[in-house]
Design a protein around this motif. Structure first.
Motif, PDB file in Angstrom:
ATOM      1  N   ARG A 212      30.815 -19.429  69.198  1.00 51.42           N
ATOM      2  CA  ARG A 212      30.889 -20.883  69.359  1.00 51.42           C
ATOM      3  C   ARG A 212      32.356 -21.257  69.507  1.00 51.42           C
ATOM      4  O   ARG A 212      33.187 -20.769  68.743  1.00 51.42           O
ATOM      5  CB  ARG A 212      30.297 -21.531  68.113  1.00 51.42           C
ATOM      6  N   ILE A 213      32.646 -22.107  70.494  1.00 53.02           N
ATOM      7  CA  ILE A 213      34.028 -22.529  70.706  1.00 53.02           C
ATOM      8  C   ILE A 213      34.133 -24.036  70.495  1.00 53.02           C
ATOM      9  O   ILE A 213      33.404 -24.815  71.119  1.00 53.02           O
ATOM     10  CB  ILE A 213      34.535 -22.150  72.119  1.00 53.02           C
ATOM     11  N   ILE A 214      35.028 -24.421  69.590  1.00 50.65           N
ATOM     12  CA  ILE A 214      35.293 -25.840  69.345  1.00 50.65           C
ATOM     13  C   ILE A 214      36.675 -26.136  69.917  1.00 50.65           C
ATOM     14  O   ILE A 214      37.659 -25.485  69.537  1.00 50.65           O
ATOM     15  CB  ILE A 214      35.237 -26.161  67.842  1.00 50.65           C
ATOM     16  N   ARG A 215      36.722 -27.082  70.851  1.00 52.89           N
ATOM     17  CA  ARG A 215      37.995 -27.417  71.491  1.00 52.89           C
ATOM     18  C   ARG A 215      38.535 -28.733  70.971  1.00 52.89           C
ATOM     19  O   ARG A 215      37.843 -29.750  71.000  1.00 52.89           O
ATOM     20  CB  ARG A 215      37.814 -27.534  73.005  1.00 52.89           C
ATOM     21  N   PHE A 216      39.778 -28.695  70.506  1.00 53.64           N
ATOM     22  CA  PHE A 216      40.445 -29.898  70.023  1.00 53.64           C
ATOM     23  C   PHE A 216      41.318 -30.503  71.115  1.00 53.64           C
ATOM     24  O   PHE A 216      41.895 -29.776  71.939  1.00 53.64           O
ATOM     25  CB  PHE A 216      41.333 -29.570  68.815  1.00 53.64           C
ATOM     26  N   ARG A 217      41.421 -31.829  71.093  1.00 53.76           N
ATOM     27  CA  ARG A 217      42.363 -32.537  71.959  1.00 53.76           C
ATOM     28  C   ARG A 217      42.744 -33.807  71.225  1.00 53.76           C
ATOM     29  O   ARG A 217      41.864 -34.558  70.791  1.00 53.76           O
ATOM     30  CB  ARG A 217      41.690 -32.842  73.312  1.00 53.76           C
ATOM     31  N   ASP A 218      44.025 -34.023  71.032  1.00 55.17           N
ATOM     32  CA  ASP A 218      44.505 -35.240  70.369  1.00 55.17           C
ATOM     33  C   ASP A 218      43.813 -35.519  69.029  1.00 55.17           C
ATOM     34  O   ASP A 218      43.459 -36.660  68.731  1.00 55.17           O
ATOM     35  CB  ASP A 218      44.308 -36.463  71.290  1.00 55.17           C
ATOM     36  N   GLY A 219      43.628 -34.470  68.237  1.00 53.33           N
ATOM     37  CA  GLY A 219      43.067 -34.659  66.898  1.00 53.33           C
ATOM     38  C   GLY A 219      41.566 -34.851  66.855  1.00 53.33           C
ATOM     39  O   GLY A 219      41.008 -35.101  65.781  1.00 53.33           O
ATOM     40  N   ARG A 220      40.927 -34.742  68.012  1.00 54.45           N
ATOM     41  CA  ARG A 220      39.466 -34.915  68.053  1.00 54.45           C
ATOM     42  C   ARG A 220      38.820 -33.674  68.620  1.00 54.45           C
ATOM     43  O   ARG A 220      39.460 -32.893  69.322  1.00 54.45           O
ATOM     44  CB  ARG A 220      39.079 -36.076  68.969  1.00 54.45           C
ATOM     45  N   ILE A 221      37.511 -33.545  68.351  1.00 57.44           N
ATOM     46  CA  ILE A 221      36.761 -32.463  68.988  1.00 57.44           C
ATOM     47  C   ILE A 221      36.372 -32.918  70.387  1.00 57.44           C
ATOM     48  O   ILE A 221      35.663 -33.889  70.568  1.00 57.44           O
ATOM     49  CB  ILE A 221      35.523 -32.080  68.162  1.00 57.44           C
ATOM     50  N   LEU A 222      36.916 -32.195  71.364  1.00 54.13           N
ATOM     51  CA  LEU A 222      36.657 -32.535  72.760  1.00 54.13           C
ATOM     52  C   LEU A 222      35.328 -31.921  73.208  1.00 54.13           C
ATOM     53  O   LEU A 222      34.525 -32.570  73.867  1.00 54.13           O
ATOM     54  CB  LEU A 222      37.800 -31.984  73.617  1.00 54.13           C
ATOM     55  N   ARG A 223      35.133 -30.647  72.851  1.00 48.17           N
ATOM     56  CA  ARG A 223      33.897 -29.942  73.207  1.00 48.17           C
ATOM     57  C   ARG A 223      33.555 -28.976  72.090  1.00 48.17           C
ATOM     58  O   ARG A 223      34.428 -28.456  71.412  1.00 48.17           O
ATOM     59  CB  ARG A 223      34.087 -29.142  74.506  1.00 48.17           C
ATOM     60  N   ASP A 224      32.268 -28.749  71.936  1.00 53.86           N
ATOM     61  CA  ASP A 224      31.780 -27.827  70.908  1.00 53.86           C
ATOM     62  C   ASP A 224      30.577 -27.140  71.518  1.00 53.86           C
ATOM     63  O   ASP A 224      29.537 -27.759  71.687  1.00 53.86           O
ATOM     64  CB  ASP A 224      31.398 -28.650  69.666  1.00 53.86           C
ATOM     65  N   GLU A 225      30.756 -25.885  71.920  1.00 53.53           N
ATOM     66  CA  GLU A 225      29.634 -25.251  72.641  1.00 53.53           C
ATOM     67  C   GLU A 225      29.465 -23.774  72.306  1.00 53.53           C
ATOM     68  O   GLU A 225      30.403 -23.099  71.898  1.00 53.53           O
ATOM     69  CB  GLU A 225      29.788 -25.455  74.152  1.00 53.53           C
ATOM     70  N   ALA A 226      28.236 -23.325  72.479  1.00 54.66           N
ATOM     71  CA  ALA A 226      27.900 -21.926  72.224  1.00 54.66           C
ATOM     72  C   ALA A 226      28.521 -21.058  73.311  1.00 54.66           C
ATOM     73  O   ALA A 226      28.655 -21.486  74.464  1.00 54.66           O
ATOM     74  CB  ALA A 226      26.399 -21.747  72.204  1.00 54.66           C
ATOM     75  N   VAL A 227      28.915 -19.842  72.935  1.00 50.80           N
ATOM     76  CA  VAL A 227      29.433 -18.891  73.910  1.00 50.80           C
ATOM     77  C   VAL A 227      28.253 -18.141  74.513  1.00 50.80           C
ATOM     78  O   VAL A 227      27.421 -17.604  73.788  1.00 50.80           O
ATOM     79  CB  VAL A 227      30.394 -17.896  73.225  1.00 50.80           C
TER      80      VAL A 227
END
Ligand code: ADP
Ligand code: ADP
Length: 230
Positions: A212-227
């Motif tokens: 699972r990859i959680i992507r941060f941008r500007d202090g927020r979760i931009l995307r959260d998705e299964a690999v």
């Protein structure tokens, strides 16, 4: 049950007359046994998030539950205790004590538990063995390769039986071949020992080992998705 759960976390730094919002309302749930990679550009809040879930830093606002325990409002001693019992840390720079053997490095976090010296040694040796370092127990860090040093650090993180392993750029100082070796090791530990892993990385090839990859941008979760594994 979730191993960790954050609800609307904020971390706001006040610097002189302006503020920096390092975490801007982060809500996330990570279950036992997950293998999660945290990605995002520099300054997006990854380290701040890891410090909060690692009980090293307190959020300005929001809730954090670790293994059902409400972390907010704990005393310093209670925080140290929960950190020791629940979390193993692995860093880019290995953070091993110099002039101290691999075995003693692995025993270190257990000094704060009520374990006998014999039991500490037994567990440390078992952890080193699991990482293929049984013939390196008396070596000091500077007598070991980078990959071996990182394996000692992982053994140290595991010896305490903590359910959560937090790794900040664990392969950042390693060459490609050794990085692959360390990631394969973490994958094996995650699937065999069910230890929950959360790691920060800049590298897509490293993140690809997670599920699972959680992507941060500007202090927020931009995307959260299964690999998706090919
Ligand atoms: P990385 O992106 O490799 O995790 P750091 O966590 O060291 O790097 O730093 C990320 C950002 O946070 C940088 O822009 C750095 O300048 C900033 N930063 C880190 N610590 C502080 C601090 N104590 N005060 C102000 N800014 C900081
Ligand atoms: P990342 O790990 O993704 O590089 P950080 O969590 O280090 O990001 O930083 C997020 C934001 O918070 C950045 O703008 C950074 O400058 C700021 N920051 C981080 N630590 C501090 C600090 N101790 N004091 C002030 N600002 C900080």
């Amino acid at each position: 049950m979730a191993l960790l759960e954050t609800k609307d976390l904020y971390k706001i730094y006040e610097i002189g007359d302006h503020t920096v919002t390092a975490l801007d309302g982060v809500s996330v749930t990570i279950d036992r046994g997950e293998f999660v990679a945290i990605m995002g550009p520099s300054g997006s809040g990854k380290s701040t998030f890891m410090n909060v879930i690692g009980c090293l830093d307190e959020p300005t606002k929001g809730r954090y539950l670790l293994d059902g325990i409400e972390v907010g409002g704990l005393t310093r001693d209670e925080l140290a205790e929960i950190r020791n019992r629940k979390i193993g840390f692995v860093f880019q720079g290995f953070n091993l004590l110099p002039r101290t053997s691999a075995l003693e490095n692995v025993e270190l976090p257990m000094l704060y538990n009520n374990l006998s010296a014999t039991e500490r040694r037994r567990r440390a040796l078992a952890a080193l063995k699991m990482l293929g370092l049984e013939d390196r127990e008396h070596h000091a860090p500077n007598q070991l390769s980078g990959g071996q040093q990182q394996r000692v650090a992982i053994a140290r993180a595991l010896a305490n039986d903590a359910p959560l392993l937090l790794a900040d750029e664990p392969t950042g100082n390693l060459d490609t071949k050794t990085s692959i070796e360390i990631m394969e090791l973490l994958t094996r530990l995650n699937s065999e020992s069910r230890i929950t892993i959360v790691l920060v990385t800049h590298e897509p090839d490293i993140a690809a080992y997670s599920r699972r990859i959680i992507r941060f941008r500007d202090g927020r979760i931009l995307r959260d998705e299964a690999v998706v594994k090919s």
